[in-house]
Write a protein that holds these residues in place. Structure first.
Motif, PDB file in Angstrom:
ATOM      1  N   UNK A  50      16.920  37.144   2.014  1.00 59.01           N
ATOM      2  CA  UNK A  50      16.890  37.414   3.452  1.00 59.01           C
ATOM      3  C   UNK A  50      17.834  38.563   3.738  1.00 59.01           C
ATOM      4  N   UNK A  51      17.466  39.386   4.704  1.00 59.53           N
ATOM      5  CA  UNK A  51      18.330  40.502   5.069  1.00 59.53           C
ATOM      6  C   UNK A  51      17.591  41.823   4.996  1.00 59.53           C
ATOM      7  N   UNK A  52      18.353  42.894   4.854  1.00 60.73           N
ATOM      8  CA  UNK A  52      17.784  44.235   4.775  1.00 60.73           C
ATOM      9  C   UNK A  52      16.802  44.334   3.618  1.00 60.73           C
ATOM     10  N   UNK A  53      15.561  44.739   3.911  1.00 63.54           N
ATOM     11  CA  UNK A  53      14.507  44.743   2.897  1.00 63.54           C
ATOM     12  C   UNK A  53      14.831  45.683   1.747  1.00 63.54           C
ATOM     13  N   UNK A  54      15.342  46.871   2.049  1.00 64.15           N
ATOM     14  CA  UNK A  54      15.674  47.821   0.988  1.00 64.15           C
ATOM     15  C   UNK A  54      16.739  47.244   0.061  1.00 64.15           C
ATOM     16  N   UNK A  55      17.714  46.531   0.640  1.00 64.96           N
ATOM     17  CA  UNK A  55      18.775  45.928  -0.169  1.00 64.96           C
ATOM     18  C   UNK A  55      18.218  44.825  -1.060  1.00 64.96           C
ATOM     19  N   UNK A  56      17.427  43.918  -0.482  1.00 64.68           N
ATOM     20  CA  UNK A  56      16.918  42.800  -1.279  1.00 64.68           C
ATOM     21  C   UNK A  56      15.986  43.279  -2.383  1.00 64.68           C
ATOM     22  N   UNK A  57      15.142  44.269  -2.086  1.00 65.33           N
ATOM     23  CA  UNK A  57      14.235  44.773  -3.115  1.00 65.33           C
ATOM     24  C   UNK A  57      15.001  45.498  -4.221  1.00 65.33           C
ATOM     25  N   UNK A  58      16.061  46.207  -3.862  1.00 62.35           N
ATOM     26  CA  UNK A  58      16.865  46.894  -4.872  1.00 62.35           C
ATOM     27  C   UNK A  58      17.571  45.889  -5.771  1.00 62.35           C
ATOM     28  N   UNK A  59      18.112  44.829  -5.178  1.00 60.20           N
ATOM     29  CA  UNK A  59      18.772  43.789  -5.970  1.00 60.20           C
ATOM     30  C   UNK A  59      17.795  43.182  -6.969  1.00 60.20           C
ATOM     31  N   UNK A  60      16.606  42.808  -6.490  1.00 58.46           N
ATOM     32  CA  UNK A  60      15.609  42.194  -7.377  1.00 58.46           C
ATOM     33  C   UNK A  60      15.172  43.178  -8.460  1.00 58.46           C
ATOM     34  N   UNK A 114      22.527  41.309   2.903  1.00 46.74           N
ATOM     35  CA  UNK A 114      21.476  40.494   2.285  1.00 46.74           C
ATOM     36  C   UNK A 114      22.088  39.195   1.786  1.00 46.74           C
ATOM     37  N   UNK A 115      21.344  38.121   1.923  1.00 43.97           N
ATOM     38  CA  UNK A 115      21.776  36.797   1.483  1.00 43.97           C
ATOM     39  C   UNK A 115      20.673  36.202   0.620  1.00 43.97           C
ATOM     40  N   UNK A 116      21.063  35.397  -0.379  1.00 43.91           N
ATOM     41  CA  UNK A 116      20.095  34.868  -1.334  1.00 43.91           C
ATOM     42  C   UNK A 116      20.324  33.379  -1.587  1.00 43.91           C
TER      43      UNK A 116
END
Length: 244
Positions: A50-60, A114-116
């Motif tokens: 959950x959170x900023x889409x660019x951040x979460x996609x980059x993390x994944x 972003x939170x996971x």
């Protein structure tokens, strides 16, 4: 916005996430927020974002790339010896991505927040679930706090608090999550269908049941309509107010 839930049961774990992202009323898209890595017989790792889409996609993407890199280049969640170590690696990656996004800029870190929810099991260890914060630190689900929610959680939390039972079957827990998500969808337009659902059976070390739930799903419609009718009937059964 987002709504994701990780629920710990005695028999395993169940995950559900919505797929809506929006940058305004005229810019709504569907993106998966549930990611799974599996090495059957060795480990199962599920991540909700959950959170900023660019951040979460980059993390994944970084976590995925590290699984393909030489071991001397970066730690790997698929080789980490425990779920605690997996959580630590995910937390480090989150912190690294957010720091990289904010370095040299004037925007606050909250813009890239972003939170996971991380859940799973590694061979030889216990089934565990963690909530990972944007700062990279994390907490673990316990008997006293057996589920995590991220995103737009306030509308769907009351039903979880009132009806959760660790002895629930996967089927009963799914019904509980359907009601929780339906309450959220009806209260906040930034959370939307389709929904992703996944079971993990304790000690199985492999993927369990998975399903994408569309708006036309017959069971979802039955639960949504039935819950509305049940609430209306319960309300009508309460005594009327009397002016005194």
């Amino acid at each position: 916005m987002t709504y994701c839930v990780g629920l710990r049961l005695n028999r395993g774990m169940i995950f559900m996430s919505d797929t809506r992202t929006n940058a305004g009323v005229d810019n709504i898209s569907t993106f998966r927020k549930m990611y799974t890595w599996c090495k059957p017989g060795n480990r199962l790792i599920t991540l909700l974002s959950a959170g900023n889409l660019a951040t979460t996609q980059t993390v994944v993407s970084m976590l995925e790339e590290h699984t393909k890199a030489a071991q001397d280049r970066h730690p790997d969640i698929m080789e980490a010896p425990s779920m605690f170590e997996v959580a630590r690696l995910v937390g480090e990656t989150v912190r690294e991505v957010i720091k990289s996004a904010t370095d040299g800029g004037h925007q606050s870190e909250s813009t890239f927040s972003a939170t996971f929810i991380l859940g799973g099991q590694v061979e030889g260890g216990a089934m565990r679930m963690f909530l990972i914060y944007p700062e990279g630190n994390f907490i673990e689900a316990t008997e006293d706090n057996p589920f995590f929610q991220i995103g737009e959680h306030k509308y769907g939390k009351p039903i979880l608090v009132r009806a959760y039972d660790p002895e629930m079957s996967f089927e009963m827990a799914t019904k509980l999550l359907y009601v929780s998500f339906d309450s959220t969808l009806k209260s906040n337009l930034s959370v939307g269908l389709p929904l992703d659902l996944q079971f993990y059976e304790r000690d199985s070390l492999t993927k369990g049941y998975e399903k994408r739930i569309q708006a036309s799903d017959p069971y979802y419609r039955k639960i949504s309509d039935g819950w509305s009718d049940a609430l209306r009937a319960a309300f009508n059964s309460l005594p009327d107010f009397e002016r005194t």
